[in-house]
Design a protein around this motif. Structure first.
Motif, PDB file in Angstrom:
ATOM      1  N   ARG A   1      -2.969  34.351  -7.300  1.00 41.89           N
ATOM      2  CA  ARG A   1      -2.490  35.451  -8.024  1.00 41.89           C
ATOM      3  C   ARG A   1      -0.862  35.340  -7.827  1.00 41.89           C
ATOM      4  O   ARG A   1      -0.098  35.877  -8.825  1.00 41.89           O
ATOM      5  N   GLU A   2      -0.404  35.341  -6.572  1.00 41.87           N
ATOM      6  CA  GLU A   2       1.079  35.418  -6.444  1.00 41.87           C
ATOM      7  C   GLU A   2       1.794  34.157  -7.266  1.00 41.87           C
ATOM      8  O   GLU A   2       2.892  34.604  -7.677  1.00 41.87           O
TER       9      GLU A   2
ATOM     10  N   ARG B   1       1.979  35.563 -10.758  1.00 40.81           N
ATOM     11  CA  ARG B   1       2.972  36.773 -10.680  1.00 40.81           C
ATOM     12  C   ARG B   1       4.599  36.112 -10.615  1.00 40.81           C
ATOM     13  O   ARG B   1       5.433  36.409 -11.472  1.00 40.81           O
ATOM     14  N   THR B   2       4.879  35.266  -9.771  1.00 35.70           N
ATOM     15  CA  THR B   2       6.269  34.769  -9.240  1.00 35.70           C
ATOM     16  C   THR B   2       6.889  34.300 -10.646  1.00 35.70           C
ATOM     17  O   THR B   2       7.945  34.341 -10.971  1.00 35.70           O
TER      18      THR B   2
END
Length: 165
Positions: free
Chosen positions: A32-33, A36-37
């Protein structure tokens, strides 16, 4: 509807949600990160950043599950639906110019992030330029305004789906 049939077929070939659901919590959080990043900062985290946050082997597990695409140097080059590889499908999200892995992926960016996204591409058949602006799930502008069609070149998945569909 044809779109639902195509999405069902794509989910059968590339069951990303199912694969993500089987991940250990830290690895799923890392995935997920990564997404998002990429969308918020316009860059992918480094392999070192992912491993520091999720533990040794996290990136390899994401790659084995075809949730990220790695370059020859072991760094992330893509995470569905976006990639650093130049493709015909350019997306602008949060002020960043990125690429989508395919036309269908380009249309998934806005709903995935609840953001305004401008996609620029070209018709695969005629070469005519195409521009689609979305806000979340809604299409707010399209050029040309006539009916647009999105297709998937169905074929056997070899290696990563990003390289074969």
């Amino acid at each position: 509807m044809k779109v639902e049939v195509a999405l069902q077929r794509l989910q059968e070939i590339l069951p990303l949600a199912e694969r993500r659901g089987r991940l250990a919590a830290p690895v799923a959080a890392a995935h997920r990160e990564i997404l998002r990043t990429f969308a918020k900062r316009g860059r992918l985290p480094t392999a070192r950043e992912v491993e520091a946050a999720a533990g040794a082997g996290a990136l390899a597990e994401l790659a084995r599950n075809d949730l990220v695409v790695l370059g020859a140097d072991g760094e992330i080059t893509g995470a569905y639906p976006m990639t650093t590889a130049e493709t015909p499908h350019r997306v602008r999200v949060n002020g960043h110019a990125l690429y989508a892995m395919c036309a269908l992926d380009a249309l998934a960016v806005a709903p995935m992030f609840g953001a305004e996204v401008e996609t620029r591409s070209a018709c695969h058949v005629t070469g005519a330029p195409i521009r689609v602006v979305q806000r979340g799930e809604a299409v707010t502008a399209a050029d040309p305004p006539e009916s647009l069609h999105v297709g998937v070149r169905w074929g056997p998945v070899g290696g990563t789906a990003a390289g074969s569909l």
